[in-house]
Write an enzyme that holds these catalytic residues in place. Structure first.
Site, PDB file in Angstrom:
ATOM      1  CD  GLU A 164      15.756   5.187  -8.383  1.00  0.00           C
ATOM      2  OE1 GLU A 164      14.972   5.201  -9.334  1.00  0.00           O
ATOM      3  OE2 GLU A 164      15.824   4.261  -7.548  1.00  0.00           O
TER       4      GLU A 164
ATOM      5  CB  CYS B 188      16.098   0.635  -5.527  1.00  0.00           C
ATOM      6  SG  CYS B 188      14.749   1.793  -5.711  1.00  0.00           S
TER       7      CYS B 188
ATOM      8  CG  HIS C 142      14.574  -2.410  -2.648  1.00  0.00           C
ATOM      9  ND1 HIS C 142      14.790  -1.117  -2.218  1.00  0.00           N
ATOM     10  CD2 HIS C 142      13.670  -2.326  -3.653  1.00  0.00           C
ATOM     11  CE1 HIS C 142      14.054  -0.296  -2.946  1.00  0.00           C
ATOM     12  NE2 HIS C 142      13.364  -1.005  -3.823  1.00  0.00           N
TER      13      HIS C 142
HETATM   14  N1  COA Z   1      -7.503  -2.122   4.387  1.00  0.00           N
HETATM   15  C1  COA Z   1      -6.429  -2.965   4.423  1.00  0.00           C
HETATM   16  N2  COA Z   1      -5.716  -3.318   3.298  1.00  0.00           N
HETATM   17  C2  COA Z   1      -6.114  -2.782   2.136  1.00  0.00           C
HETATM   18  C3  COA Z   1      -7.217  -1.894   2.035  1.00  0.00           C
HETATM   19  C4  COA Z   1      -7.928  -1.584   3.238  1.00  0.00           C
HETATM   20  N3  COA Z   1      -8.961  -0.745   3.240  1.00  0.00           N
HETATM   21  N4  COA Z   1      -7.343  -1.538   0.741  1.00  0.00           N
HETATM   22  C5  COA Z   1      -6.377  -2.154   0.047  1.00  0.00           C
HETATM   23  N5  COA Z   1      -5.630  -2.910   0.881  1.00  0.00           N
HETATM   24  C6  COA Z   1      -4.462  -3.729   0.565  1.00  0.00           C
HETATM   25  C7  COA Z   1      -4.625  -4.517  -0.723  1.00  0.00           C
HETATM   26  O1  COA Z   1      -5.311  -5.746  -0.502  1.00  0.00           O
HETATM   27  C8  COA Z   1      -3.183  -4.716  -1.115  1.00  0.00           C
HETATM   28  O2  COA Z   1      -2.614  -5.736  -0.339  1.00  0.00           O
HETATM   29  P1  COA Z   1      -1.723  -6.889  -1.032  1.00  0.00           P
HETATM   30  O3  COA Z   1      -0.584  -6.158  -1.713  1.00  0.00           O
HETATM   31  O4  COA Z   1      -1.257  -7.721   0.109  1.00  0.00           O
HETATM   32  O5  COA Z   1      -2.588  -7.578  -2.027  1.00  0.00           O
HETATM   33  C9  COA Z   1      -2.493  -3.405  -0.677  1.00  0.00           C
HETATM   34  O6  COA Z   1      -3.381  -2.837   0.312  1.00  0.00           O
HETATM   35  C10 COA Z   1      -2.302  -2.404  -1.784  1.00  0.00           C
HETATM   36  O7  COA Z   1      -3.527  -2.247  -2.433  1.00  0.00           O
HETATM   37  P2  COA Z   1      -3.605  -2.089  -4.007  1.00  0.00           P
HETATM   38  O8  COA Z   1      -5.006  -1.984  -4.425  1.00  0.00           O
HETATM   39  O9  COA Z   1      -2.757  -3.138  -4.660  1.00  0.00           O
HETATM   40  O10 COA Z   1      -2.889  -0.652  -4.120  1.00  0.00           O
HETATM   41  P3  COA Z   1      -2.515   0.206  -5.365  1.00  0.00           P
HETATM   42  O11 COA Z   1      -3.096  -0.303  -6.624  1.00  0.00           O
HETATM   43  O12 COA Z   1      -2.829   1.608  -4.971  1.00  0.00           O
HETATM   44  O13 COA Z   1      -0.907   0.018  -5.508  1.00  0.00           O
HETATM   45  C11 COA Z   1       1.450  -0.041  -4.984  1.00  0.00           C
HETATM   46  C12 COA Z   1       0.003  -0.178  -4.433  1.00  0.00           C
HETATM   47  C13 COA Z   1       2.476  -0.347  -3.918  1.00  0.00           C
HETATM   48  C14 COA Z   1       1.668  -1.000  -6.138  1.00  0.00           C
HETATM   49  C15 COA Z   1       1.644   1.414  -5.429  1.00  0.00           C
HETATM   50  O14 COA Z   1       1.667   2.217  -4.283  1.00  0.00           O
HETATM   51  C16 COA Z   1       2.876   1.670  -6.250  1.00  0.00           C
HETATM   52  O15 COA Z   1       2.827   1.609  -7.463  1.00  0.00           O
HETATM   53  N6  COA Z   1       4.027   2.011  -5.597  1.00  0.00           N
HETATM   54  C17 COA Z   1       5.274   2.295  -6.215  1.00  0.00           C
HETATM   55  C18 COA Z   1       5.967   1.088  -6.864  1.00  0.00           C
HETATM   56  C19 COA Z   1       6.596   0.126  -5.952  1.00  0.00           C
HETATM   57  O16 COA Z   1       6.851   0.445  -4.813  1.00  0.00           O
HETATM   58  N7  COA Z   1       6.894  -1.080  -6.487  1.00  0.00           N
HETATM   59  C20 COA Z   1       7.475  -2.108  -5.705  1.00  0.00           C
HETATM   60  C21 COA Z   1       8.652  -2.827  -6.364  1.00  0.00           C
HETATM   61  S1  COA Z   1      10.184  -1.944  -6.271  1.00  0.00           S
END
Ligand code: COA
Length: 391
Positions: A79, A111, A233
């Site tokens: 992609e 993906c 994935h």
């Molecule tokens: N210590 C330990 N864990 C922590 C933490 C800390 N200090 N702070 C946050 N976390 C955990 C959260 O509880 C959460 O866990 P969970 O998913 O089991 O609930 C995780 O870390 C992520 O935290 P969150 O606040 O949801 O992160 P974010 O809003 O920054 O977004 C993604 C995380 C992955 C959604 C973001 O990186 C993203 O958009 N990535 C690209 C898209 C993607 O990969 N999509 C997946 C489908 S293909």
């Protein structure tokens, strides 16, 4: 006829950023990255590594002279292709010196692209027994500096040689796919960073898995207890677990333990490389097979969940072939990961924001301090990419 993965390898650029360092720099608790999201290191490619060079670097070590004469189909799932018209497969065909009477195409569906390529290859070998197909997944995942997706970037490629009587994995015939047009993650042509609705994409992934799994288990009569491992994935190492854990709720403790311990083994490479988009599912298979110490054996059933935002998903299965472990490139993979350059924050941000020249004329490119790869992008002349081989 038994068809499947005869040889496989991956490539990742030899430059990365440590995610504890990145978290501290961004003022984020490092545990969010390393525990919450489950990532440790992230591959950061220089401008001299792109979809073509990475794909060719992944394929080179697995192909011998016989393969080069028998590959009639090259499919690159990506992609993050480098041209809207010419396929990266056509470039790779030349770099690898594959015989001229082969067809070369690029496939896109986020993906999921490489899985489409794998299924095309399987069908192709069914009608062309004795011939081979090369399936490559190659991508650079970019969300942008200081975005929520930043920690889930990465870069790398996977190459798989598909043939009859494969030496690693035989693919089974039943697979179930699913399509639903949604905006969980996408990238309009005018931008080089993806747009993502992170929470929604997590939900879509989990929903796709549970819906497809229900249909797959109906059509095959398989339950999770039939599987020795399930590969996912992995946009980041914790993602597959969010789908697998609910499905395991009604399984015995033994089944839960087996699938979860194999799941953990399948995430090691992703934790240390990041999201390589369409190659990620196949990187998790290599991580599982390279890390496993005798808990898997020939005949074992492995499940696969492919997911490409936008969105298309597929579940399929395969069985390990006798002596499959003799055909893995474990040591080369370890060497590749152990011999990478640990970038400073300043180096990471400089490399990340560098752009390729977009004007007429000859533009030599050099990142020799960082990029030690065999194939690399060496110049752009009048908008044509030229690659070199390091001797
Ligand atoms: N210590 C330990 N864990 C922590 C933490 C800390 N200090 N702070 C946050 N976390 C955990 C959260 O509880 C959460 O866990 P969970 O998913 O089991 O609930 C995780 O870390 C992520 O935290 P969150 O606040 O949801 O992160 P974010 O809003 O920054 O977004 C993604 C995380 C992955 C959604 C973001 O990186 C993203 O958009 N990535 C690209 C898209 C993607 O990969 N999509 C997946 C489908 S293909």
């Amino acid at each position: 006829m038994l068809i499947g993965i005869d040889k496989m390898n991956f490539f990742t650029p030899n430059t990365y950023i440590d995610l504890v360092k990145l978290a501290e720099h961004r003022g984020i608790d490092p545990n969010k990255f390393t525990v919450g999201i489950g990532q440790s290191k992230m591959a950061v490619p220089t401008i001299t590594q792109d979809t073509v060079s990475m794909g060719a670097n992944a394929a080179l070590p697995i192909l011998d002279a016989t393969d080069l004469g028998k590959i009639d189909l090259i499919v690159v799932g990506t992609e993050t292709g480098i041209d809207e018209s010419k396929s990266s497969a056509a470039f790779i065909h030349q770099l690898l010196n594959i015989h001229p009477f082969a067809k070369s195409v690029e496939v896109k569906q986020a993906c999921y692209g490489a899985t489409a390529g794998l299924m095309m290859a399987k069908d192709f070998i069914t009608t062309h027994p004795g011939r081979k197909a090369l399936v490559i997944a190659s991508d650079i995942s970019r969300y942008g500096l200081a975005t929520s997706g930043e920690v889930t970037q990465g870069a790398g490629a996977v190459a798989m040689l598909i043939s009859e009587n494969p030496r690693i994995l035989e693919l089974e015939d039943v697979s179930v796919s699913m399509t639903e047009s949604i905006f969980d993650f996408w990238r309009p042509n005018y931008t080089d960073t993806a747009i993502v609705n992170g929470k929604f994409s997590n939900e879509a992934y989990v929903n796709f898995f549970s819906t497809i799994w229900e249909e797959f288990s109906k059509r095959t009569s398989y339950s999770l207890a039939d599987f020795n491992a399930f590969c996912f994935h992995l946009p980041y190492s914790k993602m597959g677990k969010k789908a697998l854990l609910p499905a395991l709720e009604n399984e015995s403790e033994d089944v839960q333990k087996r699938l979860m311990s194999h799941y953990d083994l399948s995430t090691t490479y992703t934790k240390n490389i990041g999201n390589i988009y369409t190659g990620s599912l196949y990187l998790s298979l290599m991580s599982l097979l390279d890390s496993d110490e005798n808990s898997l054996k020939s005949g074992d059933l492995i499940g696969f969940f492919s997911y490409g935002s936008g969105a298309v998903g597929e579940i399929f299965s395969g069985r390990l072939v006798e002596d499959y472990d003799k055909h893995l490139l474990k040591e080369a993979h370890q060497d590749m990961l152990n011999n990478r350059y640990d970038l400073s924050i300043e180096e990471y941000e400089t490399i990340f924001t560098k752009e390729l020249p977009k004007t007429d004329g000859t533009h030599p490119l050099s990142e020799a301090k960082y990029d030690k790869s065999h194939f690399y992008l060496s110049s752009i002349t009048d908008h044509q990419r030229h690659y070199n081989e390091r001797q």
